[in-house]
Design an enzyme around this catalytic site. Structure first.
Site, PDB file in Angstrom:
ATOM      1  CG  ASP A  70      -0.213  -0.065   2.527  1.00  0.00           C
ATOM      2  OD1 ASP A  70       1.040  -0.014   2.531  1.00  0.00           O
ATOM      3  OD2 ASP A  70      -0.874  -0.142   3.577  1.00  0.00           O
ATOM      4  NE  ARG A  94      13.932  25.705  -0.246  1.00  0.00           N
ATOM      5  CZ  ARG A  94      13.851  25.151  -1.456  1.00  0.00           C
ATOM      6  NH1 ARG A  94      14.133  25.880  -2.522  1.00  0.00           N
ATOM      7  NH2 ARG A  94      13.508  23.894  -1.604  1.00  0.00           N
ATOM      8  CD  GLN A  95       6.395  28.198   4.569  1.00  0.00           C
ATOM      9  OE1 GLN A  95       6.696  28.346   3.399  1.00  0.00           O
ATOM     10  NE2 GLN A  95       5.523  28.975   5.181  1.00  0.00           N
ATOM     11  CE  LYS A 124      15.673  35.014  -4.341  1.00  0.00           C
ATOM     12  NZ  LYS A 124      15.912  33.575  -4.168  1.00  0.00           N
ATOM     13  NE  ARG A 140      11.426  32.467  -4.354  1.00  0.00           N
ATOM     14  CZ  ARG A 140      11.870  31.597  -5.261  1.00  0.00           C
ATOM     15  NH1 ARG A 140      11.032  31.031  -6.098  1.00  0.00           N
ATOM     16  NH2 ARG A 140      13.150  31.290  -5.308  1.00  0.00           N
ATOM     17  CB  SER A 170      14.935  24.476  -6.046  1.00  0.00           C
ATOM     18  OG  SER A 170      13.790  23.681  -6.191  1.00  0.00           O
ATOM     19  N   GLY A 229      16.410  28.828 -11.231  1.00  0.00           N
ATOM     20  CA  GLY A 229      15.942  30.146 -11.649  1.00  0.00           C
ATOM     21  C   GLY A 229      16.696  31.294 -10.975  1.00  0.00           C
ATOM     22  CB  THR A 230      17.705  31.856  -7.446  1.00  0.00           C
ATOM     23  OG1 THR A 230      16.367  31.670  -6.992  1.00  0.00           O
ATOM     24  CG2 THR A 230      18.394  32.932  -6.641  1.00  0.00           C
TER      25      THR A 230
END
Ligand code: R5P
Length: 297
Positions: free
Chosen positions: A36, A94-95, A190, A192, A221, A224-225
Site C-alpha cells: 500500500d 526554507r519555510q 531578488k 519573489r 532547486s 531560476g535564482t
C-alpha cells in the site's frame, strides 16, 4: 569513543566517506515498501558505541523524511540517548516563518519530529536559516557550512573574482567564501512574489566589469535564482560567471537553465548526489561530529 555509522538509501556515498573519515563501521538500514506504499525499515545490527544515522532529505522529501523518522525511532530503541542524526540536506528549511497567514512553520515541524523520534543530537549542512536550529531544537546540534571547501575548489581558477550572493539573506555565505578566497563580495536584490512565485531581480550597485563572478547560494532547486543572477552579472559586463551551492536539489532541467544563462560551471557539495556534486562535506562532517560528541558525552 567508537561509533557505528548507519546509512539510509539516500546517503550511501556520503555515509561511506564519513565512516572512512572516522574509521568506523558502516551499516545500511534495511528498507522495503509495503504493497500500500507505506515504508518499512529495520536496523540489521546493534551499534557499537554511538549510533550515527545519515539521511539526506532531497526529493522525494516526504518519503525520505518518514524513512528517517522510522529509522531514528528504531535506533533509539537499541541505543537510547545515543543517536546522532546527520541530515546533510534538511528539507522544508526554507519555510522558516509564516509568510502568509494560515501557513505552517515547516522547519519547526521537521526539527521537532526528528527530536521526538529519538534523536539525541543533530548535524545539518548549511541550513537555510541557522537560527531555526536554536529556535526549535533542545538537543545539541551543529550546522556545518562548506565555505572553505567551495573556496578551495575555486582557488586559482578565477580572475579578479567577485563573490556574489543572489539575495541579501545569502550574503553571510558569500562573505565566508570570499574571505577564504581573499576576494570581494556583494549581493543582488531578488524579490519573489509569495503567491505567484514569480522572481524579479533588481540590480544593486556592484561593479563586475571584466571580473569573474562566483554566485554562491545554499540551494539550487529550479536554477531560476542562479540563472537570473548570472544574466544580470553578464549584462553588467562580468567576464565569466560560475555557480556554487551546498545542495543541488535541481529539479525540472535546472542545470540546462543555468548553463543556458551563461554560467560556465555549476558546482555543489555531496549533500545531494548529482552530476555537479564534486565537493565532499565528509571531512567537515567528521569535525562537526567530533565537536558535537564532545558536547554530548
Ligand atoms: C531561497 O531562499 C534559497 O536560498 C534559494 O535561493 C532558492 O531555493 C533557489 O531556488 P531556485 O533554484 O528554484 O531559484
Amino acid at each position: 569513543m567508537p561509533m557505528t555509522v548507519y546509512a539510509l538509501e539516500s546517503s550511501g556515498g556520503l555515509a561511506a566517506r564519513l565512516a572512512a573519515g572516522t574509521g568506523d563501521r558502516l551499516v545500511f538500514v534495511e528498507k522495503k515498501e509495503f504493497p500500500d506504499g507505506e515504508t518499512y525499515v529495520r536496523i540489521p545490527e546493534k551499534p557499537e558505541g554511538v549510533a550515527v544515522l545519515v539521511g539526506s532529505l532531497y526529493p522525494p522529501q516526504d518519503k525520505r523524511l518518514v524513512e528517517l523518522l522510522l529509522a531514528t525511532e528504531a535506533l533509539s530503541a537499541v541505543s537510547p540517548d545515543r543517536v546522532v542524526l546527520v541530515v546533510p540536506y534538511l528539507a522544508y528549511a526554507r519555510q522558516d516563518r509564516r509568510f502568509l497567514e494560515g501557513e505552517p512553520i515547516s522547519v519547526k515541524v521537521v526539527l521537532k519530529s526528528l527530536e521526538a523520534a529519538g534523536a539525541s543530537g543533530l548535524i545539518v549542512v548549511d541550513v537555510h536559516k541557522p537560527s531555526s536550529l536554536e529556535e526549535y531544537l533542545s538537543i545539541p546540534h551543529r550546522n556545518v557550512v562548506p565555505s572553505r571547501e567551495i573556496a578551495e575548489y575555486f582557488s586559482g581558477k578565477l580572475s579578479n573574482p567577485l563573490v556574489l550572493a543572489p539575495d541579501a539573506g545569502a550574503l553571510e555565505r558569500a562573505r565566508a567564501v570570499a574571505e577564504h578566497l581573499g576576494a570581494e563580495y556583494d549581493y543582488i536584490v531578488k524579490e519573489r512574489d509569495r503567491v505567484s512565485g514569480e522572481v524579479k531581480v533588481r540590480p544593486r550597485s556592484f561593479d563586475v566589469r571584466g571580473r569573474d563572478v562566483l554566485i554562491v547560494d545554499d540551494i539550487v532547486s529550479t536554477g531560476g535564482t542562479m540563472a537570473l543572477a548570472a544574466r544580470e552579472a553578464l549584462k553588467q559586463g562580468a567576464a565569466g560567471v560560475f555557480a556554487a551551492c551546498s545542495h543541488a536539489v535541481m529539479v525540472r532541467g535546472a542545470l540546462d537553465l543555468m548553463l543556458s544563462s551563461g554560467i560556465k560551471e555549476v558546482v555543489a557539495t555531496d549533500t545531494v548526489p548529482s552530476q555537479v556534486s564534486k565537493i565532499t562535506v565528509a571531512p567537515s562532517l567528521v569535525e562537526g561530529l567530533r565537536s558535537l560528541l564532545d558536547e554530548m558525552l
